[in-house]
Each structure stands twice: as C-alpha cells, then as structure tokens.
Scaffold this motif. Structure first.
Motif, PDB file in Angstrom:
ATOM      1  N   LEU A   1       7.871   2.071   7.058  1.00  0.00           N
ATOM      2  CA  LEU A   1       9.114   2.665   7.538  1.00  0.00           C
ATOM      3  C   LEU A   1      10.149   2.570   6.425  1.00  0.00           C
ATOM      4  N   GLY A   2      10.578   3.712   5.922  1.00  0.00           N
ATOM      5  CA  GLY A   2      11.553   3.763   4.834  1.00  0.00           C
ATOM      6  C   GLY A   2      10.889   4.034   3.501  1.00  0.00           C
ATOM      7  N   ILE A   3      11.191   5.183   2.897  1.00  0.00           N
ATOM      8  CA  ILE A   3      10.561   5.585   1.635  1.00  0.00           C
ATOM      9  C   ILE A   3      11.496   5.403   0.446  1.00  0.00           C
ATOM     10  N   ALA A   4      12.805   5.620   0.627  1.00  0.00           N
ATOM     11  CA  ALA A   4      13.782   5.564  -0.473  1.00  0.00           C
ATOM     12  C   ALA A   4      13.328   6.469  -1.619  1.00  0.00           C
ATOM     13  N   GLU A   5      13.098   5.920  -2.822  1.00  0.00           N
ATOM     14  CA  GLU A   5      12.672   6.723  -3.971  1.00  0.00           C
ATOM     15  C   GLU A   5      11.154   6.843  -4.089  1.00  0.00           C
ATOM     16  N   GLY A   6      10.420   6.273  -3.139  1.00  0.00           N
ATOM     17  CA  GLY A   6       8.965   6.431  -3.126  1.00  0.00           C
ATOM     18  C   GLY A   6       8.205   5.340  -3.846  1.00  0.00           C
ATOM     19  N   GLY A   7       8.910   4.351  -4.413  1.00  0.00           N
ATOM     20  CA  GLY A   7       8.232   3.322  -5.185  1.00  0.00           C
ATOM     21  C   GLY A   7       7.287   2.473  -4.371  1.00  0.00           C
ATOM     22  N   SER A   8       7.705   2.079  -3.176  1.00  0.00           N
ATOM     23  CA  SER A   8       6.818   1.246  -2.355  1.00  0.00           C
ATOM     24  C   SER A   8       5.628   2.047  -1.857  1.00  0.00           C
TER      25      SER A   8
END
Length: 198
Positions: free
Chosen positions: A83-90
């Motif tokens: 849950l939560g992508i932000a910039e996609g790093g995780s």
C-alpha cells in the motif's frame, strides 16, 4: 520516529507535502546512498522526484531498506500487497529482491508512473507486478476488489502498509487485507509507534 503532526494522504503528490511537514528532518531526508543494485537497477534513499526505470528513489532510510531486504529473503516467491507506491522504489525493490509470485501495489494517486511501467516492461514482469492506481486504502470495497481481482484465490503472504499513516485509513485496509493473509503470513504497518494501537 513518529509523526507528531497529521500526515497527508500518501501519494506521489504528497512527496511535496512530506517536504512541507518534515523539511529535511531525519525520517525522510535524502541520503543519496545506494542501498540496492541488481539487473541494471539502482535504488537510492531519498524522497526526490525524478526516478527512472534504472534508478529509483525509495522513501526510506537505509536501515528500513535493510529490513525490507531481510523480509524479501524470508518471502521469496511470495504473494505480496504493498500500500503506497510514491516514486516506485519499494515496488522495484520488492520485485527484484523477493522474486514474488505476485506483487500488487496500490496507490492513491490516479496517474500511473511511467518509469515504473517501463521497469516492469524491461524486466518482463507484466504478469507479476501489478500497480493499481487511484485506490484509497480507506475504500474497503475498492481495496478488496483490486486485490481479489489479482489473487486467483491465493492467500497473501506479505502485506506492507506504507500509505496514509492515519488511524482510520490504516484500520480499514487492515480489516480488509488481514483476513486474506495466510496463517503465519506477515502484515507490516510502517511508521507507527508500538503504543499507537489499532
């Protein structure tokens, strides 16, 4: 570290909100440290915009990334919801380090990340990594529909909630996803103190 001020809903647009709330504080300050490299992809700690399909920012400090990598060691081939992508790093980190059977990443922001789409295509992960945009973690029916539509009846092995960091929203997605977790599975809620109970 714990949020002493209300946290804005987690979306890529909230990266600007993070700066307003936290400035260059210790939780999300950019380190520039490369914390993972594999298959031509580099993961760098920080919350800058401007990730690419070969270089992702991850909105976590290095010790948190180390914890992620340990999780990945114990969840190889897992079915994962993020849950939560932000910039996609995780998302990129989980895709590369855990070699998941399925990685479903839900994001509040409705606009797809082009660099994440290119990463998925470049690494032939279209059947494995499924970012789904415009999903509010507080939308019980929306979360259930998005996840169930990808699961083919499989239980979840790992859930990582790094989304709103707000009680009602976090509780709603927990109540929705925890029953879909296999016995012995792992459910992680990031950035909460142990005395902030659900």
């Amino acid at each position: 570290h714990l949020h002493s001020r209300p946290m804005p809903a987690h979306s890529r647009r909230s990266l600007e909100d993070l700066r307003e709330v936290w400035g260059d504080g210790p939780l999300f300050a950019e380190t520039g440290e490369v914390v993972y490299e594999r298959d031509g992809v580099t993961i760098v700690c920080g919350y800058e915009e401007g990730s690419s399909s070969e270089r992702f920012f991850i909105v976590k400090q290095p010790p948190f990334v180390e914890a992620y990598l340990e999780l990945c060691e114990h969840h190889q081939g897992a079915t994962i919801v993020e849950l939560g992508i932000a910039e996609g790093g995780s998302t990129a980190l989980l895709a590369l380090a855990a070699s998941p059977k399925k990685l479903i990443s839900l994001e509040l922001d409705p606009d797809p990340l082009e660099h994440l789409s290119r990463f998925i295509a470049d690494h032939d992960l279209g059947d494995v990594v499924r970012p789904i945009y415009g999903i509010d973690q507080a939308d019980r029916a929306g979360v259930a529909q998005a996840v169930d539509g990808e699961l083919d009846g499989d239980p979840l092995d790992l859930v990582i909630d790094d989304a709103s960091h707000l009680l009602a929203e976090t509780r709603t997605s927990f109540e929705t996803l925890f029953p879909r977790l296999r016995p012995g599975g792992t459910y992680i809620i990031e950035d909460w103190r142990n005395d902030q109970v659900l």
